[in-house]
Design an enzyme around this catalytic site. Structure first.
Site, PDB file in Angstrom:
ATOM      1  N   ASN A   7       1.197  24.655 -11.489  1.00 30.46           N
ATOM      2  CA  ASN A   7       0.078  24.249 -10.634  1.00 30.46           C
ATOM      3  C   ASN A   7       0.327  24.863  -9.256  1.00 30.46           C
ATOM      4  OD1 ASN A   7      -1.779  22.965  -9.032  1.00 30.46           O
ATOM      5  ND2 ASN A   7      -1.226  20.884  -9.672  1.00 30.46           N
ATOM      6  N   LYS A  14       3.867  23.445  -8.162  1.00 34.57           N
ATOM      7  CA  LYS A  14       4.384  22.330  -8.945  1.00 34.57           C
ATOM      8  C   LYS A  14       4.591  22.872 -10.356  1.00 34.57           C
ATOM      9  CE  LYS A  14       2.888  17.559  -9.511  1.00 34.57           C
ATOM     10  NZ  LYS A  14       1.748  16.677  -9.508  1.00 34.57           N
ATOM     11  N   ARG A  98      -2.858  25.307 -14.282  1.00 31.25           N
ATOM     12  CA  ARG A  98      -3.925  24.420 -13.825  1.00 31.25           C
ATOM     13  C   ARG A  98      -4.877  25.249 -12.957  1.00 31.25           C
ATOM     14  NH1 ARG A  98      -4.460  20.840  -8.571  1.00 31.25           N
ATOM     15  NH2 ARG A  98      -6.311  19.681  -9.177  1.00 31.25           N
ATOM     16  N   HIS A 187     -10.645  16.214 -11.638  1.00 35.00           N
ATOM     17  CA  HIS A 187      -9.687  15.294 -12.284  1.00 35.00           C
ATOM     18  C   HIS A 187      -9.899  15.201 -13.798  1.00 35.00           C
ATOM     19  CE1 HIS A 187      -9.057  12.678  -8.407  1.00 35.00           C
ATOM     20  NE2 HIS A 187      -8.124  13.612  -8.508  1.00 35.00           N
ATOM     21  N   HIS A 216      -9.570   7.024 -11.878  1.00 35.76           N
ATOM     22  CA  HIS A 216      -8.347   7.669 -11.378  1.00 35.76           C
ATOM     23  C   HIS A 216      -8.244   7.402  -9.872  1.00 35.76           C
ATOM     24  CE1 HIS A 216      -5.180  10.802 -11.150  1.00 35.76           C
ATOM     25  NE2 HIS A 216      -5.624  10.855  -9.893  1.00 35.76           N
ATOM     26  N   ARG A 249     -10.396  11.312   2.450  1.00 40.43           N
ATOM     27  CA  ARG A 249     -11.777  11.817   2.266  1.00 40.43           C
ATOM     28  C   ARG A 249     -12.771  10.667   2.264  1.00 40.43           C
ATOM     29  NH1 ARG A 249     -10.440  14.882  -3.161  1.00 40.43           N
ATOM     30  NH2 ARG A 249      -8.396  15.576  -2.499  1.00 40.43           N
ATOM     31  N   ASP A 291      -2.037   5.757   3.035  1.00 36.65           N
ATOM     32  CA  ASP A 291      -1.175   5.321   1.940  1.00 36.65           C
ATOM     33  C   ASP A 291      -1.421   3.841   1.632  1.00 36.65           C
ATOM     34  OD1 ASP A 291       1.181   4.277   0.557  1.00 36.65           O
ATOM     35  OD2 ASP A 291       2.059   6.239   0.965  1.00 36.65           O
ATOM     36  N   ARG A 293       0.168   1.711  -0.152  1.00 35.04           N
ATOM     37  CA  ARG A 293       1.341   0.838   0.009  1.00 35.04           C
ATOM     38  C   ARG A 293       1.485   0.351   1.444  1.00 35.04           C
ATOM     39  NH1 ARG A 293       5.376   4.597  -3.101  1.00 35.04           N
ATOM     40  NH2 ARG A 293       3.885   5.934  -2.078  1.00 35.04           N
ATOM     41  N   GLU A 392      -1.022  14.648 -16.189  1.00 36.60           N
ATOM     42  CA  GLU A 392      -1.865  15.844 -16.242  1.00 36.60           C
ATOM     43  C   GLU A 392      -1.089  17.054 -16.768  1.00 36.60           C
ATOM     44  OE1 GLU A 392      -4.845  15.657 -12.773  1.00 36.60           O
ATOM     45  OE2 GLU A 392      -3.321  14.173 -12.263  1.00 36.60           O
TER      46      GLU A 392
HETATM   47  P1  ADP Z   1      -1.860  12.321  -5.979  1.00 38.26           P
HETATM   48  O1  ADP Z   1      -3.328  12.127  -6.128  1.00 38.26           O
HETATM   49  O2  ADP Z   1      -1.488  13.124  -4.786  1.00 38.26           O
HETATM   50  O3  ADP Z   1      -1.157  12.707  -7.265  1.00 38.26           O
HETATM   51  P2  ADP Z   1      -0.757   9.683  -6.467  1.00 38.26           P
HETATM   52  O4  ADP Z   1      -1.444   9.585  -7.784  1.00 38.26           O
HETATM   53  O5  ADP Z   1       0.724   9.731  -6.446  1.00 38.26           O
HETATM   54  O6  ADP Z   1      -1.328  10.865  -5.604  1.00 38.26           O
HETATM   55  O7  ADP Z   1      -1.237   8.419  -5.613  1.00 38.26           O
HETATM   56  C1  ADP Z   1      -0.869   8.241  -4.290  1.00 38.26           C
HETATM   57  C2  ADP Z   1      -1.327   6.857  -3.853  1.00 38.26           C
HETATM   58  O8  ADP Z   1      -0.735   5.876  -4.718  1.00 38.26           O
HETATM   59  C3  ADP Z   1      -0.935   6.483  -2.444  1.00 38.26           C
HETATM   60  O9  ADP Z   1      -2.027   5.868  -1.772  1.00 38.26           O
HETATM   61  C4  ADP Z   1       0.162   5.480  -2.651  1.00 38.26           C
HETATM   62  O10 ADP Z   1       0.204   4.531  -1.624  1.00 38.26           O
HETATM   63  C5  ADP Z   1      -0.296   4.799  -3.924  1.00 38.26           C
HETATM   64  N1  ADP Z   1       0.805   4.060  -4.541  1.00 38.26           N
HETATM   65  C6  ADP Z   1       1.922   4.551  -5.120  1.00 38.26           C
HETATM   66  N2  ADP Z   1       2.740   3.525  -5.495  1.00 38.26           N
HETATM   67  C7  ADP Z   1       2.106   2.383  -5.143  1.00 38.26           C
HETATM   68  C8  ADP Z   1       2.409   0.979  -5.252  1.00 38.26           C
HETATM   69  N3  ADP Z   1       3.542   0.563  -5.818  1.00 38.26           N
HETATM   70  N4  ADP Z   1       1.509   0.087  -4.767  1.00 38.26           N
HETATM   71  C9  ADP Z   1       0.364   0.512  -4.199  1.00 38.26           C
HETATM   72  N5  ADP Z   1       0.018   1.799  -4.067  1.00 38.26           N
HETATM   73  C10 ADP Z   1       0.865   2.718  -4.531  1.00 38.26           C
END
Ligand code: ADP
Length: 410
Positions: A7, A14, A98, A187, A216, A249, A291, A293, A392
């Site tokens: 990717n 990646k 990809r 996606h 997703h 976004r 984020d 989290r 993916e």
């Molecule tokens: P990408 O689309 O770049 O692949 P990911 O699928 O890894 O991204 O998703 C990233 C998001 O997932 C971030 O907003 C991150 O905070 C959230 N995330 C990851 N682990 C947790 C968790 N344990 N609780 C809540 N959100 C989480």
């Protein structure tokens, strides 16, 4: 066979090496040999990470000037006596690339030849930030491994089954005819993975016989309505900006806002694009983070803007689920995936709570205690909700094997 999944982005590569075959796909016994990420290509802070099950994690910061040196690094990592998982690059049997945009050309994954490469190039203007890098990855790999098959797996192809009434914008029809302006959706590999996982592992029912809303939620977020294994609608559109609120976004917006803002603040096209793609969404609403989290933690500390951002985020997902429920004429399943969808029971609850009248009865205990893949609705819930760890790379490896065998799988 060993398939290298690649990717290639503007400043990152990646990759994952997966040992697979048609039998292994059927029995889901593929072996993941190692995966890595090269970031910040062309910068002094370029970073290389590589992980494989039986070796210590590798992280280093060698100079990576361009994509060419990044791919060289990938080959080195895979074959290095310390970090590596193969002795020689000749052990790589195929490469799966990809490719973000397949336009209206591709509704399936395909083996890349000159004609396919030309069509991918033709889609550059539809995905100027992705397709040129994706194809560059192919060009470089083609030189490194000229004698193995290379497959293209598109983010858009799964959604090519959308009917015209779902993919057209209500602009003059000539805009679609002249400029290919329509909804494409993205996606696709993740939405497919969710659909296949339900079919083969979770509900053991042919996907031809069920309807599912796949959700997703990662840094980018999208929902799809899947009927009989075919996408009939999805929330992302001409670009991945449409639809859900995402990390940075904005998602759906009255298009007049763009014109108003550009006039009001005298900002350029480029700036407006950056504002909507990089400074909006959860980051824009909360003012602190994209984020989830971090936002959940801040919400717990009484930060009202963090709460607002998460409420708006969940509300938008909820609205899409409602509208796809209607579009499908009722759904059998809902499936969550992506970093947020897989890991955040709080967000899943904010999205699904109080939807009993739509047949969705969340089991809060199951939702809170779920580890890994599984169901989070009550036993008598007419619509069952599942959580699936999306993969993916695995979809790309599987499609590569199928392309080589001449099998088409939507
Ligand atoms: P990408 O689309 O770049 O692949 P990911 O699928 O890894 O991204 O998703 C990233 C998001 O997932 C971030 O907003 C991150 O905070 C959230 N995330 C990851 N682990 C947790 C968790 N344990 N609780 C809540 N959100 C989480």
């Amino acid at each position: 066979m060993k398939v290298l999944v690649l990717n290639v982005g503007s400043s990152s590569v990646k990759f994952e090496l997966i040992e697979t075959s048609l039998d292994a796909i059927d029995n889901q016994t593929e072996k993941k040999l190692g995966r890595g990420l090269i970031e910040k290509i062309g910068m002094t802070t370029a970073t290389v990470k590589f992980k494989s099950p039986d070796k210590p994690d590798h992280i280093s910061m060698p100079p990576i000037w361009d994509h060419q040196s990044a791919i060289k690094q990938v080959m080195k990592l895979l074959t290095d006596p310390e970090t590596g998982v193969i002795n020689d690059i000749s052990e790589i049997d195929a490469v799966g690339h990809r490719i973000v945009h397949g336009g209206e050309y591709f509704s399936n994954s395909v083996l890349i030849d000159a004609e396919v490469a030309a069509k991918i190039r033709d889609c550059f203007e539809l995905a100027p930030l992705h397709n040129p890098h994706n194809l560059k990855g192919y060009d470089i790999m083609q030189e490194v491994l000229p004698d193995v098959p290379h497959a293209a797996v598109f983010d858009t192809s799964f959604h090519q089954s959308m009917p015209k009434h779902a993919f057209l914008y209500a602009l003059p029809y000539s805009v679609y005819q002249r400029h290919k302006v329509r909804r494409y959706g993205f996606h696709g590999t993740s939405h497919r993975f969710m659909t296949y996982s339900l079919e083969s592992r979770l509900v053991n029912r042919s996907r031809a016989d069920f309807k599912v809303i796949t959700v997703h939620l990662g840094n980018g977020c999208s929902v799809a309505a899947v009927d009989g294994g075919r996408s009939i609608d999805t929330s992302m559109g001409f670009t991945p900006l449409e639809g859900l609120i995402m990390g940075t976004r904005c998602g759906d917006l009255d298009p007049a806002v763009v014109l108003y803002m550009m006039a009001k603040e005298e900002i350029s096209l480029h700036e407006m694009n950056t504002l909507m793609n990089k400074f909006s969404g959860l980051l824009g609403l909360s003012g602190t983070s994209s984020d989830v989290r971090e936002l959940i933690e801040e919400m717990g500390n009484g930060n009202e803007r963090a709460l607002l951002a998460l409420q708006a985020f969940s509300y938008r997902v909820r609205k899409y689920i409602g509208s796809y429920h209607a579009a499908l004429g009722g759904t059998d399943y809902i499936c969550f995936a992506g970093g947020i969808g897989e890991n955040s029971p709080i967000i899943r609850e904010m999205v699904l709570d109080g939807m009993e009248k739509l047949g969705i009865k969340l089991d809060k205990e199951k939702n809170n205690n779920l580890t890994g893949d599984g169901e989070i609705t009550t036993d008598d819930s007419p619509v069952q909700v599942y959580v699936v760890a999306t993969d993916e790379e695995l979809v790309i490896a599987r499609d590569t094997v199928r392309c080589i065998a001449g099998i088409v799988k939507h």
